[in-house]
Design a protein around this motif. Structure first.
Motif, PDB file in Angstrom:
ATOM      1  N   ALA A   1       0.887  -1.178  -0.167  1.00  0.00           N
ATOM      2  CA  ALA A   1       0.074  -0.204  -0.216  1.00  0.00           C
ATOM      3  C   ALA A   1       0.813   1.231  -0.102  1.00  0.00           C
ATOM      4  CB  ALA A   1      -0.815  -0.681   1.650  1.00  0.00           C
ATOM      5  N   TRP A   2       2.023   1.562   0.776  1.00  0.00           N
ATOM      6  CA  TRP A   2       2.853   2.131   0.964  1.00  0.00           C
ATOM      7  C   TRP A   2       3.041   2.260  -1.020  1.00  0.00           C
ATOM      8  CZ3 TRP A   2       5.642   5.035   5.337  1.00  0.00           C
ATOM      9  CH2 TRP A   2       6.526   5.163   4.630  1.00  0.00           C
ATOM     10  N   ILE A   3       3.870   1.525  -1.658  1.00  0.00           N
ATOM     11  CA  ILE A   3       4.424   1.512  -2.938  1.00  0.00           C
ATOM     12  C   ILE A   3       2.992   2.180  -4.079  1.00  0.00           C
ATOM     13  CG2 ILE A   3       5.001   1.370  -4.678  1.00  0.00           C
ATOM     14  CD1 ILE A   3       6.653  -0.797  -3.127  1.00  0.00           C
TER      15      ILE A   3
ATOM     16  N   ASP B   1      13.558   8.446  -5.727  1.00  0.00           N
ATOM     17  CA  ASP B   1      13.631  10.288  -4.965  1.00  0.00           C
ATOM     18  C   ASP B   1      12.388  10.933  -5.097  1.00  0.00           C
ATOM     19  OD1 ASP B   1      13.857  10.933  -7.929  1.00  0.00           O
ATOM     20  OD2 ASP B   1      16.062   9.772  -7.766  1.00  0.00           O
ATOM     21  N   SER B   2      12.683  12.332  -4.907  1.00  0.00           N
ATOM     22  CA  SER B   2      11.205  12.412  -5.603  1.00  0.00           C
ATOM     23  C   SER B   2      10.477  12.640  -7.090  1.00  0.00           C
ATOM     24  CB  SER B   2      10.672  13.826  -4.877  1.00  0.00           C
ATOM     25  OG  SER B   2      11.776  15.282  -6.183  1.00  0.00           O
ATOM     26  N   SER B   3      11.583  12.240  -7.589  1.00  0.00           N
ATOM     27  CA  SER B   3      10.382  11.971  -9.418  1.00  0.00           C
ATOM     28  C   SER B   3      10.280  10.777  -9.272  1.00  0.00           C
ATOM     29  CB  SER B   3      12.158  11.747 -10.500  1.00  0.00           C
ATOM     30  OG  SER B   3      12.546  11.255 -10.172  1.00  0.00           O
TER      31      SER B   3
ATOM     32  N   VAL C   1      14.049  -1.190  -0.083  1.00  0.00           N
ATOM     33  CA  VAL C   1      15.722  -1.147  -0.993  1.00  0.00           C
ATOM     34  C   VAL C   1      14.216   0.084  -2.180  1.00  0.00           C
ATOM     35  CG1 VAL C   1      14.161  -2.475  -3.256  1.00  0.00           C
ATOM     36  CG2 VAL C   1      16.826  -1.709  -2.968  1.00  0.00           C
ATOM     37  N   TYR C   2      13.326   0.977  -1.527  1.00  0.00           N
ATOM     38  CA  TYR C   2      11.918   1.417  -2.749  1.00  0.00           C
ATOM     39  C   TYR C   2      12.420   2.750  -2.347  1.00  0.00           C
ATOM     40  CZ  TYR C   2       8.462   4.405  -4.630  1.00  0.00           C
ATOM     41  OH  TYR C   2       7.276   5.070  -5.279  1.00  0.00           O
ATOM     42  N   ILE C   3      11.761   2.528  -1.075  1.00  0.00           N
ATOM     43  CA  ILE C   3      12.779   3.798  -0.023  1.00  0.00           C
ATOM     44  C   ILE C   3      13.659   4.135  -0.426  1.00  0.00           C
ATOM     45  CG2 ILE C   3      12.073   5.356   1.865  1.00  0.00           C
ATOM     46  CD1 ILE C   3      10.087   3.223   2.824  1.00  0.00           C
TER      47      ILE C   3
ATOM     48  N   SER D   1      11.596  11.047   2.236  1.00  0.00           N
ATOM     49  CA  SER D   1      11.752  11.105   2.815  1.00  0.00           C
ATOM     50  C   SER D   1      12.247  11.031   4.025  1.00  0.00           C
ATOM     51  CB  SER D   1      12.450  13.039   2.647  1.00  0.00           C
ATOM     52  OG  SER D   1      13.397  13.545   2.852  1.00  0.00           O
ATOM     53  N   ASP D   2      11.489  11.231   5.273  1.00  0.00           N
ATOM     54  CA  ASP D   2      11.657  10.948   6.751  1.00  0.00           C
ATOM     55  C   ASP D   2      12.300   8.946   6.589  1.00  0.00           C
ATOM     56  OD1 ASP D   2      11.221  13.356   7.015  1.00  0.00           O
ATOM     57  OD2 ASP D   2       9.384  13.145   7.925  1.00  0.00           O
ATOM     58  N   ALA D   3      11.469   8.227   5.994  1.00  0.00           N
ATOM     59  CA  ALA D   3      11.761   7.273   6.307  1.00  0.00           C
ATOM     60  C   ALA D   3      13.062   7.035   5.229  1.00  0.00           C
ATOM     61  CB  ALA D   3      10.751   5.651   5.023  1.00  0.00           C
ATOM     62  N   ARG D   4      13.834   7.691   4.755  1.00  0.00           N
ATOM     63  CA  ARG D   4      14.718   7.269   4.045  1.00  0.00           C
ATOM     64  C   ARG D   4      15.873   7.649   4.993  1.00  0.00           C
ATOM     65  NH1 ARG D   4      14.087  10.723   0.303  1.00  0.00           N
ATOM     66  NH2 ARG D   4      12.918   9.016  -1.276  1.00  0.00           N
TER      67      ARG D   4
END
Length: 503
Positions: A31-33, A474-476, A468-470, A489-492
């Motif tokens: 769901a996140w993705i 990036d924002s793109s 690996v996805y996070i 960004s916070d999770a990364r």
């Protein structure tokens, strides 16, 4: 105290609550993705949504001709892999009544895919438990499966592979149940058998890659039925089968026969007519449409131009040795793709490579598990009910490899090798590897439990699962939404602090 702690840990791994936690973990990741990823994501989302939209304006599953402007998606009118798109077209018709926002439409369809895959996980658990493998091992295998990065990444996308995964699980479960009845009662459960035929016909219309699964199931069941048939006295061979049919209510008999007839007609309309007209059940685009029209289809054009380059000696000469191809190209690419991530067309399909710790440990574990299972396969097959799953996995993987190898020889270039194509049988492979490792360390319960806990921690913190996805995105990669960008960004930032060693 230590033995009590081991017992409690084993009880946790055996419990259904652990599996439910695994299911929740899967849903959160996918769901996140699904909520983050900018449309269209890497696995042909645009094609799948566009074909759903084509069917949404066409009530019948049949086409008298190729729809206008659809050559970019291949020979849609003769494509046998259409059931996912056709069924979701009805859901899409409902969505557009309430919103014209493509973002909401896409996310809604993605969540349907998450549900389909999640149902597949629930049924696959029953399949693996039916082998009589240790319950704790089955639950660990499924936990590692959902922490394999390509799994939640695929489940989060509009893609027919998610319905395919569910249909493979249903087919295997029905096959096991029929086999168990044959073994214990020496008779064929005709109700389950009809349900299996329905699943086989339906699955083959979801995606043609289901056909090897059907072949594997047929090989095993035909053998089991033949063995049961000749183990009975002649006078009772038909009697038990007839009685099995008569215990089904007339309404159920009628419905089963009707559904089989309808699906058989749909199967023949695609696979049968394709074979008659084009001498293949799955014709290439240029066998149905003109070469000029097929140039709009990216996959076909890539293969066509590559083959032309090969004929014109524009490509370097490559070795077609199958062993060299298998080890240095096929296995390397397949295993890498299980742990990588990939953006869509917005960044020209930018690849996020696996993190080294996860990549190396996964290869080592798979290698050890494979060797151990092969070494002890005789005793393991006697102890557990594995024959059906092994036959299905071997036929499916062999067919996948053969298709890739034939394309490689034909084109002179390795194409269409993707780890996600292993997903329909990946839980089977993980179970076999797990049984091999479990046998290797039999008696060393502390070591096995410590290894399981360590593997879970590594996958969660070192780029497994959604990590690996996070970490590689990036924002793109995301929808242009402040909340989505901030959460990723916070999770990364958190995950980057946990990464050990080279990035």
């Amino acid at each position: 105290m230590k033995s009590r702690g081991l017992a409690k840990t084993l009880d946790v791994l055996r419990s259904v609550k652990f599996f439910y936690a695994t299911l929740v973990l899967f849903v959160i990741q996918a769901a996140w993705i699904a909520l983050s990823g900018l449309f269209s994501m890497a696995f042909d989302e645009n094609n799948h949504l566009s074909i759903i939209r084509l069917y949404a304006h066409h009530l019948s599953p049949f086409w008298s001709r190729q729809p206008d402007g659809s050559a970019v998606f291949g020979a849609v009118s003769r494509d046998p892999s259409y059931m996912y798109h056709y069924l979701l077209s009805f859901y899409y018709r409902i969505i557009v009544l309430f919103t014209q926002s493509e973002t909401i439409q896409v996310i809604s369809l993605r969540l349907i895919s998450v549900i389909l895959f999640g149902l597949g996980l629930i049924i696959y658990r029953k399949v693996l438990l039916n082998t009589k493998a240790p319950r704790a091992l089955v639950h660990v295998v499924l936990a590692i499966f959902v922490l394999t990065p390509v799994v939640p990444f695929l489940a989060a996308q509009i893609n027919y592979d998610n319905l395919l995964f569910l249909m493979v699980a249903i087919t295997l479960l029905l096959s096991q149940q029929i086999g168990q009845t044959l073994a214990t009662h020496k008779t064929l459960d005709l109700k389950k058998f009809c349900q299996l035929i329905i699943a086989l016909l339906f699955g083959s219309l979801v995606k043609y890659a289901f056909l090897p699964i059907g072949l594997g199931v047929a090989v095993v069941l035909v053998y089991q039925i033949w063995k049961t048939w000749f183990s009975k006295p002649k006078t009772s061979r038909f009697k038990s089968f007839v009685l099995s049919w008569h215990v089904i209510s007339h309404l159920q008999q009628t419905l089963l026969v009707l559904i089989i007839v309808v699906l058989s007609g749909l199967f023949f309309e695609r696979y049968g007519l394709n074979t008659i007209r084009y001498h293949t059940p799955t014709p290439e685009c240029d066998q149905v449409l003109s070469v000029e029209k097929c140039r709009d289809n990216g996959s076909w054009l890539r293969n066509y131009q590559t083959h032309q380059d090969k004929l014109n000696h524009k490509l370097p000469t490559v070795s077609t040795n199958p062993i060299n191809y298998t080890i240095r190209t096929w296995l390397k690419q397949i295993s890498n793709d299980l742990f990588y991530t990939l953006n869509g067309s917005s960044s020209n399909f930018k690849t996020g490579q696996p993190y080294r710790l996860v990549r190396y440990l996964s290869v080592i574990t798979i290698g050890i598990g494979s060797l151990c299972f092969i070494w002890w396969q005789s005793s393991l097959r006697k102890k557990y009910h594995l024959n059906l799953l092994i036959v299905v996995a071997i036929i499916y993987i062999t067919t996948l490899w053969l298709q890739n190898y034939v394309d490689f020889v034909h084109l002179g270039l390795a194409v269409a090798i993707q780890g996600r194509y292993l997903i329909p049988v990946l839980p089977i492979l993980y179970l076999l590897f797990g049984l091999g490792i479990n046998k290797l360390f039999s008696g060393a319960t502390k070591l096995k439990l410590a290894s399981v806990i360590l593997a879970g921690l590594i996958l969660i913190t070192q780029g497994g699962g959604i990590g690996v996805y996070i970490l590689r995105s990036d924002s793109s990669w995301y929808w242009p939404n402040t909340t989505v960008n901030r959460l990723n960004s916070d999770a990364r930032s958190v995950l980057q602090r946990l990464i050990i060693g080279p990035k």
